[in-house]
Design a protein around this motif. Structure first.
Motif, PDB file in Angstrom:
ATOM      1  N   ALA A 212       0.816  -1.227   0.000  1.00 45.65           N
ATOM      2  CA  ALA A 212       0.000   0.000   0.000  1.00 45.65           C
ATOM      3  C   ALA A 212       0.843   1.267   0.000  1.00 45.65           C
ATOM      4  O   ALA A 212       1.867   1.345   0.676  1.00 45.65           O
ATOM      5  CB  ALA A 212      -0.897   0.015   1.232  1.00 45.65           C
ATOM      6  N   ASP A 213       0.414   2.257  -0.746  1.00 46.56           N
ATOM      7  CA  ASP A 213       0.917   3.610  -0.544  1.00 46.56           C
ATOM      8  C   ASP A 213       0.211   4.217   0.665  1.00 46.56           C
ATOM      9  O   ASP A 213       0.797   4.941   1.445  1.00 46.56           O
ATOM     10  CB  ASP A 213       0.652   4.467  -1.792  1.00 46.56           C
ATOM     11  N   ARG A 214      -1.085   3.916   0.773  1.00 50.55           N
ATOM     12  CA  ARG A 214      -1.873   4.368   1.922  1.00 50.55           C
ATOM     13  C   ARG A 214      -2.839   3.268   2.325  1.00 50.55           C
ATOM     14  O   ARG A 214      -3.394   2.605   1.453  1.00 50.55           O
ATOM     15  CB  ARG A 214      -2.705   5.601   1.559  1.00 50.55           C
ATOM     16  N   ILE A 215      -3.069   3.134   3.608  1.00 49.70           N
ATOM     17  CA  ILE A 215      -4.127   2.239   4.092  1.00 49.70           C
ATOM     18  C   ILE A 215      -5.240   3.118   4.658  1.00 49.70           C
ATOM     19  O   ILE A 215      -4.984   4.101   5.367  1.00 49.70           O
ATOM     20  CB  ILE A 215      -3.619   1.279   5.188  1.00 49.70           C
ATOM     21  N   ILE A 216      -6.477   2.752   4.280  1.00 46.86           N
ATOM     22  CA  ILE A 216      -7.667   3.453   4.759  1.00 46.86           C
ATOM     23  C   ILE A 216      -8.387   2.494   5.705  1.00 46.86           C
ATOM     24  O   ILE A 216      -8.725   1.385   5.289  1.00 46.86           O
ATOM     25  CB  ILE A 216      -8.632   3.747   3.582  1.00 46.86           C
ATOM     26  N   PHE A 217      -8.614   2.880   6.918  1.00 49.29           N
ATOM     27  CA  PHE A 217      -9.377   2.044   7.843  1.00 49.29           C
ATOM     28  C   PHE A 217     -10.796   2.581   7.943  1.00 49.29           C
ATOM     29  O   PHE A 217     -10.991   3.775   8.202  1.00 49.29           O
ATOM     30  CB  PHE A 217      -8.731   2.030   9.229  1.00 49.29           C
ATOM     31  N   MET A 218     -11.752   1.689   7.755  1.00 47.98           N
ATOM     32  CA  MET A 218     -13.170   2.071   7.858  1.00 47.98           C
ATOM     33  C   MET A 218     -13.804   1.374   9.051  1.00 47.98           C
ATOM     34  O   MET A 218     -13.424   0.269   9.425  1.00 47.98           O
ATOM     35  CB  MET A 218     -13.951   1.634   6.605  1.00 47.98           C
ATOM     36  N   ASP A 219     -14.800   2.031   9.625  1.00 47.54           N
ATOM     37  CA  ASP A 219     -15.615   1.416  10.679  1.00 47.54           C
ATOM     38  C   ASP A 219     -16.981   2.097  10.648  1.00 47.54           C
ATOM     39  O   ASP A 219     -17.052   3.332  10.552  1.00 47.54           O
ATOM     40  CB  ASP A 219     -14.932   1.615  12.047  1.00 47.54           C
ATOM     41  N   HIS A 220     -18.043   1.311  10.699  1.00 47.27           N
ATOM     42  CA  HIS A 220     -19.393   1.865  10.738  1.00 47.27           C
ATOM     43  C   HIS A 220     -19.652   2.965   9.713  1.00 47.27           C
ATOM     44  O   HIS A 220     -20.221   4.010  10.031  1.00 47.27           O
ATOM     45  CB  HIS A 220     -19.710   2.412  12.148  1.00 47.27           C
ATOM     46  N   GLY A 221     -19.194   2.751   8.460  1.00 44.93           N
ATOM     47  CA  GLY A 221     -19.564   3.667   7.388  1.00 44.93           C
ATOM     48  C   GLY A 221     -18.773   4.946   7.293  1.00 44.93           C
ATOM     49  O   GLY A 221     -19.139   5.840   6.524  1.00 44.93           O
ATOM     50  N   ILE A 222     -17.701   5.058   8.083  1.00 47.27           N
ATOM     51  CA  ILE A 222     -16.828   6.234   7.947  1.00 47.27           C
ATOM     52  C   ILE A 222     -15.356   5.794   7.885  1.00 47.27           C
ATOM     53  O   ILE A 222     -15.026   4.663   8.266  1.00 47.27           O
ATOM     54  CB  ILE A 222     -17.003   7.257   9.101  1.00 47.27           C
ATOM     55  N   ILE A 223     -14.508   6.707   7.395  1.00 48.97           N
ATOM     56  CA  ILE A 223     -13.068   6.458   7.433  1.00 48.97           C
ATOM     57  C   ILE A 223     -12.576   6.913   8.801  1.00 48.97           C
ATOM     58  O   ILE A 223     -12.758   8.069   9.178  1.00 48.97           O
ATOM     59  CB  ILE A 223     -12.340   7.210   6.297  1.00 48.97           C
ATOM     60  N   VAL A 224     -11.985   5.984   9.558  1.00 45.59           N
ATOM     61  CA  VAL A 224     -11.560   6.346  10.912  1.00 45.59           C
ATOM     62  C   VAL A 224     -10.073   6.671  10.987  1.00 45.59           C
ATOM     63  O   VAL A 224      -9.614   7.305  11.936  1.00 45.59           O
ATOM     64  CB  VAL A 224     -11.903   5.229  11.937  1.00 45.59           C
ATOM     65  N   GLU A 225      -9.309   6.221   9.987  1.00 43.99           N
ATOM     66  CA  GLU A 225      -7.875   6.508  10.005  1.00 43.99           C
ATOM     67  C   GLU A 225      -7.310   6.235   8.623  1.00 43.99           C
ATOM     68  O   GLU A 225      -7.790   5.343   7.928  1.00 43.99           O
ATOM     69  CB  GLU A 225      -7.187   5.602  11.043  1.00 43.99           C
ATOM     70  N   GLU A 226      -6.301   7.003   8.229  1.00 45.48           N
ATOM     71  CA  GLU A 226      -5.609   6.671   6.992  1.00 45.48           C
ATOM     72  C   GLU A 226      -4.192   7.174   7.024  1.00 45.48           C
ATOM     73  O   GLU A 226      -3.863   8.129   7.731  1.00 45.48           O
ATOM     74  CB  GLU A 226      -6.350   7.233   5.772  1.00 45.48           C
ATOM     75  N   GLY A 227      -3.322   6.491   6.282  1.00 48.47           N
ATOM     76  CA  GLY A 227      -1.930   6.914   6.226  1.00 48.47           C
ATOM     77  C   GLY A 227      -1.073   5.834   5.611  1.00 48.47           C
ATOM     78  O   GLY A 227      -1.558   4.760   5.278  1.00 48.47           O
TER      79      GLY A 227
END
Ligand SMILES: Nc1ncnc2c1ncn2[C@@H]1O[C@H](COP(=O)(O)OP(=O)(O)O)[C@@H](O)[C@H]1O
Ligand SMILES: [Mg+2]
Length: 250
Positions: A212-227
């Protein structure tokens, strides 16, 4: 002189989707630049498939904007969707091969629909099959292949379109653990070649940390963290990212 800011290949702004009034995507904002490999992770049911399926309108969003290569996808009339889908490859969790067609026919099917001559379509399909190591299986039917091989056909089918963007929805989730690595190896090779932009939903945290260049973490329909993976997997802030970090250590 300043260079103009680079336009993202894909812009997702305020994307919302509900099923029977239950919100599944609650306002997703995400920019992806050409050549990037973005990995989406998050627990089952958090909206990952809904998000990637909205990008080529396999699922209809309720609200927000999706802009792909300068074109507003969300307002494209139905008749223009096939033009969009020709430029965006999709690899499905359950492979979605057509069982009554052989491997070559599965890979040429979309090319033919999009108007390519038979000989040219077969040529491109064979090149795509060679890239996933399945040239010799061109005349086999899906039922004659292992799950890993079927998914490699699914990858060849997407590659044959020479897409600008490839969407992958948990491509290894339906495979026996032993077959996962043959698909991951091909995905890593495609990432190395950097000829297409990739948006991959997966729980394969080892792959994510390498590719990955970036990982996007999702929870309950929103993005909670990325980097970038070295940041979010070493110093995770969200509960979800912390869980994936633990998986990486086991
Ligand atoms: N076609 C549908 N009709 C009703 N509910 C759906 C539909 N597709 C998905 N859902 C629900 O939306 C939520 C998010 O689903 P999904 O995007 O598939 O999550 P994920 O891919 O992260 O597991 C889940 O609760 C799922 O049950
Ligand atoms: Mg899913």
């Amino acid at each position: 002189m300043n260079t103009p800011p680079r336009q993202p290949l894909l812009q997702i702004q305020g994307l919302k989707k509900s099923y029977r009034k239950r919100p599944v995507l609650k306002g997703i904002n995400l920019n992806i630049f050409a050549g990037e490999t973005i990995i989406i992770m998050g627990p089952s049911g958090c909206g990952k498939s809904t998000l990637v399926r909205c990008i080529n309108r396999l699922t209809e969003p309720d609200d927000g904007h999706i802009i792909f290569d300068g074109v507003e996808v969300t307002s494209l009339p139905f008749a223009q969707l096939s033009g969009l889908r020709r430029r965006i490859g999709f690899v499905f969790q359950q492979f979605n091969l057509i069982r009554r067609l052989n491997v070559l026919e599965n890979v040429t099917f979309a090319l033919r629909i999009y108007g390519q001559e038979k000989a040219e379509a077969e040529d491109r399909a064979m090149q795509a099959l060679a890239r996933v190591g399945l040239k010799e299986r061109a005349l086999n039917f899906p039922a004659e292949l292992s799950g890993g091989e079927q998914q490699r056909v699914g990858i060849a089918r997407a590659l044959a379109l020479e897409p600008q963007l490839m969407l992958w929805d948990e491509p290894t989730a339906a495979l026996d653990p032993i077959l996962v690595s043959e698909v991951i190896e091909i995905m890593e090779e495609l990432v190395r070649q950097k000829e297409t932009t990739m948006l991959v939903v997966t729980h394969e945290v080892g792959f994510a940390s390498r590719a990955a260049d970036r990982i996007i973490f999702m929870d309950h329909g929103i993005i909670v963290e990325e980097g970038p993976p070295d940041v979010v997997l070493s110093t995770p802030q969200s509960e979800i990212a912390k869980k994936y970090k633990k998986l990486l250590q086991t």
